[in-house]
Design an enzyme around this catalytic site. Structure first.
Site, PDB file in Angstrom:
ATOM      1  N   TYR A 178     -17.703  17.553 -14.330  1.00 44.87           N
ATOM      2  CA  TYR A 178     -17.938  16.104 -14.412  1.00 44.87           C
ATOM      3  C   TYR A 178     -18.915  15.705 -13.291  1.00 44.87           C
ATOM      4  CZ  TYR A 178     -17.093  11.099 -14.188  1.00 44.87           C
ATOM      5  OH  TYR A 178     -17.248   9.739 -14.154  1.00 44.87           O
TER       6      TYR A 178
ATOM      7  N   ARG B  76       0.852  -1.194   0.000  1.00 48.63           N
ATOM      8  CA  ARG B  76       0.000   0.000   0.000  1.00 48.63           C
ATOM      9  C   ARG B  76       0.888   1.244   0.000  1.00 48.63           C
ATOM     10  NH1 ARG B  76      -1.268   1.573   4.644  1.00 48.63           N
ATOM     11  NH2 ARG B  76      -2.121  -0.379   5.397  1.00 48.63           N
TER      12      ARG B  76
ATOM     13  N   ASP C 177      -8.545  19.759 -13.437  1.00 51.23           N
ATOM     14  CA  ASP C 177      -8.867  18.416 -13.910  1.00 51.23           C
ATOM     15  C   ASP C 177      -8.552  18.404 -15.411  1.00 51.23           C
ATOM     16  OD1 ASP C 177     -10.032  16.112 -14.917  1.00 51.23           O
ATOM     17  OD2 ASP C 177     -11.744  16.176 -13.557  1.00 51.23           O
TER      18      ASP C 177
ATOM     19  N   LYS D 114      -9.162   7.466 -18.775  1.00 53.02           N
ATOM     20  CA  LYS D 114      -9.497   8.022 -20.083  1.00 53.02           C
ATOM     21  C   LYS D 114      -8.269   8.028 -21.006  1.00 53.02           C
ATOM     22  CE  LYS D 114     -13.244   8.516 -17.681  1.00 53.02           C
ATOM     23  NZ  LYS D 114     -13.601   9.763 -16.982  1.00 53.02           N
TER      24      LYS D 114
END
Ligand SMILES: *Cc1c(COP(=O)(O)O)cnc(C)c1O
Length: 392
Positions: free
Chosen positions: A104, A52, A176, A201
C-alpha cells in the site's frame, strides 16, 4: 450477549466482546461522547479518567475486533496509518523492516519518508517465494511486514510460511489484513504476531469513517501498544467507534456478496475481447491460487484487469463511462469503486518500476460492492464498449 469462544464468525461479528450497556441495558453500545469522567474522590473512579486513555465505546469495539480476528486484544487508532505508525514504534533505531515490494502506497511512504529518518530502515522484497524471504533476512531484521492479497496486482503471499520463518528468527510478523478482511483470512491463526487493519475499508464498510486497528494474542505486545495508543494519542472518536461496530455487524454478509459479485465480473472480463489480463486469486491459473485457497475462505472482491489497447486514454474512457462504479480511491464499501493505479494510488512509483510488476498504463482496479450483480456486469460491459467505440 457476548459471543462464546467457539461461536462461528457471523455470531462473533454481532456479539463478539459485546454486552448490553450496564447503565441502561441499551442493546447497542452507546456513543460515550465525553472527554472526561467524574471522580467521587481524588483518584476514585469507575475505571475511566480521561478519554484519550479509555472510552467505553472504543473498549466495546476493541473487544469486538479481538473476537472476530480470533485474538485476545484489539487496539484502535485514528487511521490505518496511525495504527501502522504505532506498530513501527515497537522498534528501535538500527532495526530493519523487511516489507513486501507490492505494498500500500501510504505504508511505503511511512516506512521510507518518516521512519527512515529515525534510523529504522526498510527493505522491500518480493515475498511470494518464502525461500527468497529467508535469504534476505539480515541480523538487523526485526519485523516482517506482510500484505496479502497485494494492491493492485492481487499477488498472494504464504502467511504461514513467512510467520514460521519470522518465529524461528525472533522476528515480529505483522500482516496487513485490510484487503482480505477477517471474514476471509485470519492471520493470527496462521502464526502472525500482529494483524493490522485500515478499518476505513471492509470493517467500516460504508465509506463513512477513517480508522485503524491492531489485533494480537500476545499480552506483552498488547500492553506496549495500549501504552503507545495513550502516549502518542492517535485515538479514534467514539462516534467513529460506533460506526465501525455497526459496520462489523454485517461484515460477513457484505463480504460474501461482494465475493459473489466479483466472481461474475471476473467471468465477464475474461470473456471480453477488449481485456488483456485479469488478476484475481480465485482464478485457477493465478500463480498462487493454491495458497489463496488454503489461507482464504473466499477470494475477495478486489479485481484488477488491463486492456489490449494498453493506453491511459483507453483506460480513461472505461472509467469515465461507468455508471455504478464510482471513480475513487479506497475500497471495501457497499458501493462499487473503479480506480486507475498508475495515475491515482501508485502515481508516485516510477513508470519502469510499475511496468516491471505488471502495473501497466491501462490497469484498472475494481473494488466490487454489493449492488445487484447483473447491473454491475451490464455497467462494466457498457463502459468497455464505449471505450472501444472511441478508440476505433
Ligand atoms: C487504506 C489502507 C491503509 C491505510 O489506512 P488509512 O485508514 O487510510 O490510514 C493501509 N493498508 C492498506 C492495505 C490499505 O488499503
Amino acid at each position: 450477549m457476548s459471543a462464546k469462544k467457539d461461536a462461528a464468525f457471523a455470531t462473533k461479528c454481532i456479539h463478539g466482546g459485546l454486552n448490553p450497556d450496564p447503565l441502561t441495558g441499551a442493546v447497542m453500545t452507546p456513543i460515550y461522547q465525553t472527554s472526561t469522567y467524574a471522580q467521587s474522590a481524588p483518584g476514585e473512579h469507575k475505571g475511566y479518567e480521561y478519554a484519550r486513555t479509555q472510552n467505553p465505546t472504543r473498549d466495546a469495539l476493541q473487544a469486538n475486533l479481538a473476537s472476530i480476528e480470533n485474538g485476545k486484544f484489539g487496539i484502535c487508532f485514528s487511521s490505518g496509518l496511525a495504527a501502522m505508525d504505532n506498530v513501527l514504534k515497537l522498534l528501535s533505531p538500527g532495526d530493519e523492516v523487511l516489507a513486501s515490494d507490492d505494498l500500500y502506497g501510504g505504508s511505503y511512504r511511512l516506512l521510507t519518508a518518516v521512519f527512515g529518518r529515525f534510523g529504522i530502515q526498510s527493505r522491500f522484497i518480493d515475498m511470494r517465494d518464502p525461500g527468497h524471504v529467508l535469504s534476505q533476512l539480515s541480523p538487523a531484521t526485526k519485523m516482517l511486514w506482510i500484505e496479502t492479497p497485494t494492491n493492485p496486482m492481487l499477488n498472494i503471499v504464504d502467511i504461514q510460511a513467512l510467520t514460521d520463518i519470522a518465529r524461528s528468527r525472533d522476528i515480529l510478523s505483522v500482516v496487513d489484513n485490510t484487503f482480505a478482511s477477517p471474514y476471509l483470512q485470519q492471520p493470527l491463526e496462521l502464526g502472525a504476531d500482529l494483524v493490522l487493519h485500515s478499518a476505513t475499508k471492509y470493517l467500516g464498510g460504508h465509506s463513512d469513517v477513517v480508522m485503524g486497528a491492531v489485533i494480537t494474542r500476545d499480552e506483552l505486545l498488547a500492553k506496549r501498544l495500549y501504552f503507545l495508543q495513550n502516549a502518542a494519542g492517535a485515538v479514534p472518536g467514539p462516534q467513529d467507534c460506533f460506526l465501525v461496530l455497526r459496520g462489523i455487524k454485517t461484515l460477513h454478509l457484505r463480504v460474501q456478496r461482494a465475493c459473489e459479485n466479483a466472481r461474475h465480473l471476473v467471468k465477464v472480463l475474461q470473456d471480453n475481447p477488449l481485456v488483456a489480463n485479469v488478476y484475481y486469486p480465485g482464478l485457477p491459473d493465478h500463480p498462487r491460487h493454491a495458497v489463496a485457497a488454503r489461507q482464504m475462505r473466499d477470494f475477495g472482491a478486489m479485481v484488477s484487469f488491463d486492456l489490449k489497447e494498453d493506453t491511459l486514454e483507453a483506460a480513461t474512457q472505461v472509467m469515465k463511462n461507468t455508471h455504478y462504479f464510482t471513480l475513487a480511491e479506497s475500497l471495501g464499501g457497499v458501493e462499487s469503486l473503479i480506480g486507475h493505479p498508475a495515475t491515482m494510488t501508485h502515481a508516485s512509483i516510477p513508470r519502469e518500476q510499475r511496468l516491471s510488476v505488471g502495473l501497466t498504463d491501462s490497469l484498472i482496479r475494481l473494488s466490487v460492492g454489493i449492488e445487484d450483480a447483473a447491473d454491475l456486469v451490464k455497467d462494466l460491459e457498457n463502459a468497455l464498449a464505449a471505450a472501444v467505440s472511441v478508440a476505433g
